[in-house]
Enzyme design. Structure first.
Site, short mmCIF file in Angstrom:
data_model
loop_
_atom_site.label_atom_id
_atom_site.label_comp_id
_atom_site.label_asym_id
_atom_site.label_seq_id
_atom_site.Cartn_x
_atom_site.Cartn_y
_atom_site.Cartn_z
N HIS A 28 6.37 4.22 -7.76
CA HIS A 28 6.71 2.98 -8.45
C HIS A 28 5.52 2.03 -8.56
O HIS A 28 5.50 1.15 -9.42
CB HIS A 28 7.93 2.30 -7.82
CG HIS A 28 7.71 1.61 -6.52
ND1 HIS A 28 8.01 2.17 -5.30
CD2 HIS A 28 7.25 0.37 -6.24
CE1 HIS A 28 7.75 1.31 -4.33
NE2 HIS A 28 7.28 0.21 -4.88
N ASP A 48 8.64 9.22 -3.59
CA ASP A 48 8.03 8.04 -4.22
C ASP A 48 6.52 8.01 -3.96
O ASP A 48 6.02 7.25 -3.14
CB ASP A 48 8.70 6.78 -3.67
CG ASP A 48 8.40 5.54 -4.52
OD1 ASP A 48 7.51 5.62 -5.38
OD2 ASP A 48 9.06 4.51 -4.31
N SER A 55 4.46 -1.83 -0.51
CA SER A 55 4.74 -0.57 -1.20
C SER A 55 3.46 0.25 -1.31
O SER A 55 2.44 -0.23 -1.78
CB SER A 55 5.29 -0.85 -2.60
OG SER A 55 6.58 -1.40 -2.54
#
Length: 716
Positions: free
Chosen positions: A86, A222, A651
């Protein structure tokens, strides 16, 4: 106040053991004094200077700011970067088309020459950190008006940053800590040539999509891969075919050892923002104004987007990144409000405020120093509430909701240049607007945005007093009898900003008269003028809130001198440490600390785009062809939990084991602890990570990209 942090450090010997191991986003220069002993007692086998050093290479040299809001890590001596899918999503989307849909099909560069340049994407390495608190605070005094104080501090920060040589990609940033009680200079080195190396299809990298976002159990691969390039001397350089893979100071070894409950886990990254010292009035504002505006407006917008995305592959590609960004904090806001209520955070904050008030009032000197903090905050939050509600709804609906107003408003620079009569500057401005237009229309569907504009005009009018309406509402009322659909239809039929051909034709022969008559431009100007007016109306209360927060946080430190306070996140490199750990979500609901590939197959739904499973992944599962990446129990672990303290910006952060090896990739938090940016709850708060073995399995067994595996330092 200038000796704020030094006082803190002086307390370490007596109170270090009071710090809870799994809470806190800690500043790297102080882990030797603050944290390392506790970390080693938890199992860490490294010394502090192996993690952070200014004298030799250390783990911090392998951790980068990826793009504008994520973390990445270097995992080879050839500058190979690992981050979240992402985090790389917008770059992957920018390279995608109907003919080459890397979002749907994935991408793996077979050799260096196949790696794709990504203009606008850069990474930043942390070079050094310097405490500049004394220099900044020596320039101000307690009697200054807050606005004057802020201007003076800004001028000092600019001067400090200006002393860093503008060479070799150095980027200085001075950040406030502890609500402006301390200041630090961070010097980064920015590398602008970053190339796309590989990513799994979204059916792996975004498996579960919005349904599973912020949820556990999770089954998402991810991750995505990029590479940083340099010139032949190893220095930052703009893209050139002559650039070479960068040779980093340090890269992380990659562990295949797996993990067990209780295993040590530390995360280095760039957490974006927390507000752990927010008062009750600030929490009410966050819940009732900021979060509610985000929830209500984005839900309407996202339904419109999603319907059009499901009807067209082209629109789905165009809006994939936009939808993901919007949805992420839409769901976060819902979870945050729920968590703050469930955990009775407001009640706890009010109890702390009562305690603080009692402590202050017992001493005249304390009343002089800190007595105005809480009254100032209560009054300021209360007085700015109507304007702040309007500002948040305006931003969510007519600035970042519909796209055309903001795009059209950017042409105001063209209007200003045309008025100036500077022909050379006009040519430059027109050329820049052409470039902006190419980028905008690539990912824009006018018919979708027409529906959004109609809906956004309506929701703003329903929720906000007409005293805060942009002037465009008067035009809609007088010319279109308040019919938003009719207004939007004409705007998109006529505006030069709603059609690429009209836009480019206008730039070939720019006309100030035509620009001023354009409905999208005049609407955008109207909206932005109202937004600036709201900002001005709130300015004094904003200053009062900043002052109140600064005094309150300084007072908390004085009230609890034996407590070690960590600073709120502000997108500077921090360390958090904890353990691999499961959790009890609620009564009788116990979640295991890891998930496996079997769970992916259990969730498969070929009729739901969020849960499609690629055929090859199913084949690997059926044959149990996991290679050396299987767990010792023979299963393929996908995700796992730790109790680290992270937030947005983390992230892509590396999850590092006791030996300093990469064993996971942080990518999310759990639903039950969405209040974590304001209140950390150790029994509930968990970090959701991709198991590095699943990453390697996808690269090797699924994608066949063995050359990337061979670059890494693999620890069996």
């Amino acid at each position: 106040m200038k000796k704020f942090l030094f006082t803190l450090l002086a307390l370490l010997v007596t109170c270090g053991n009071l710090v809870k191991a799994d809470e806190g986003m800690w500043m790297l220069p102080y882990i030797k004094d603050l944290n390392i002993k506790t970390m080693q007692e938890m199992g860490l086998k490294l010394d502090a200077d192996k993690i952070y050093s200014i004298n030799h290479s250390s783990i911090k040299d392998a951790v980068v700011i990826f793009g504008r809001g994520c973390t990445g890590e270097i995992i080879s001596d050839q500058g190979l970067i690992l981050t979240n899918h992402h985090c790389g999503y917008s770059s992957i989307q920018s390279h995608s088309s109907v003919e080459h849909n890397y979002l749907e099909n994935g991408f793996w560069a077979e050799q260096l020459s196949d790696e794709i340049p990504t203009p606008g994407l850069s990474v930043k390495f942390l070079n050094r950190i310097e405490d500049v608190t004394d220099r900044v605070l020596d320039a101000v005094n307690p009697d200054m008006q807050e606005e004057k104080r802020e201007h003076k501090i800004d001028s000092v920060l600019i001067a400090i940053a200006g002393e860093v040589p503008d060479t070799l990609g150095y980027v200085p940033v001075v950040k406030p800590f502890y609500s402006g009680n301390s200041f630090y200079l961070y010097v980064y080195q920015e590398y602008p040539d970053v190339r796309f190396v590989g990513a799994p299809p979204s059916s792996i990298g975004k498996f579960g999509a919005d349904t599973d976002n912020w949820m556990w159990p999770r089954h998402t691969g991810d991750f995505s891969m990029f590479r940083v390039y340099s010139d032949s001397l190893g220095n930052p350089a703009e893209y050139s075919e002559h650039n070479i893979p960068m040779k980093p100071k340090y890269h992380l070894p990659v562990s295949l050892k797996g993990n067990q409950p209780g295993d040590f886990a530390m995360i280095l990254g760039f957490p974006g923002s927390t507000d752990r010292y927010l008062t009750s009035w600030g929490i009410e504002e966050r819940m009732d104004i900021i979060n509610m505006a985000r929830i209500q407006v984005r839900e309407i917008k996202q339904k419109i987007w999603l319907k059009d995305m499901q009807a067209s592959e082209k629109v789905r590609i165009q809006y994939a990144t936009k939808y993901a960004h919007s949805s992420n904090y839409y769901k976060n806001s819902i979870g945050m409000n729920m968590g703050l209520n469930n955990l009775h955070v407001l009640q706890k904050k009010r109890e702390l405020e009562n305690k603080f008030t009692f402590w202050v009032n017992r001493n005249e000197e304390r009343k002089e120093k800190y007595g105005e903090a809480l009254p100032l905050l209560e009054e300021a939050y209360t007085r700015r509430a109507p304007q702040n509600k309007a500002r948040n709804y305006l931003r969510e609906s007519l600035i970042s909701g519909t796209e055309i107003y903001l795009f059209a408003y950017r042409a105001k620079r063209l209007a200003d240049v045309m008025l100036s009569g500077n022909d050379e500057l006009l040519k430059i401005t027109v050329e820049r607007m052409r470039e902006d237009g190419e980028a905008f229309f690539k990912d824009y569907n006018p018919s979708t945005d027409q529906k959004v504009l109609e809906a956004m005009l309506k929701v703003y009018a329903q929720e906000i007093s007409n005293s805060y309406y942009p002037s465009v509402y008067r035009e809609i009322k007088s010319k279109y009898k308040g019919n938003y659909a009719k207004y939007a239809a004409k705007l998109f039929r006529k505006s030069i900003f709603a059609d690429k051909d009209r836009y480019m034709a206008f730039l070939n022969k720019p006309s100030l008269k035509l620009l001023k008559k354009d409905m999208a431009f005049s609407g955008g100007v109207s909206v932005m003028n109202e937004y600036r007016l709201l900002v001005d109306l709130m300015r004094q209360q904003d200053f009062n809130i900043e002052k109140g927060k600064r005094l309150f946080e300084a007072g908390l430190h004085a009230m609890e001198p034996n407590k070690v306070f960590y600073p709120d996140a502000n997108f500077t490199m921090r360390l958090t440490y904890g353990q691999v750990e499961d959790y009890m979500a609620r009564d009788a609901v116990h979640y295991l600390y890891y998930t496996t590939l079997e769970g992916v197959m259990e969730k498969e739904d070929p009729d739901n785009w969020e849960f499609v499973v690629p055929q090859k992944l199913k084949e690997l599962y059926l044959t149990r062809d996991y290679g050396r990446y299987a767990d010792k129990d023979g299963t393929m672990h996908v995700n796992f939990l730790t109790n680290n303290d992270i937030t947005g910006g983390n992230s892509g952060s590396p999850v590092i084991n006791a030996d300093g090896e990469l064993f996971g990739l942080a990518f999310d938090g759990n639903w039950e602890a969405m209040s974590g940016d304001i209140a950390f709850e150790p029994e509930l708060q968990r970090t959701i990570n991709v198991d590095i073995r699943y990453v390697l399995f996808i690269i090797d067994k699924y994608a066949g990209a063995e050359r990337l595996i061979n670059e890494m330092t693999i620890v069996q």
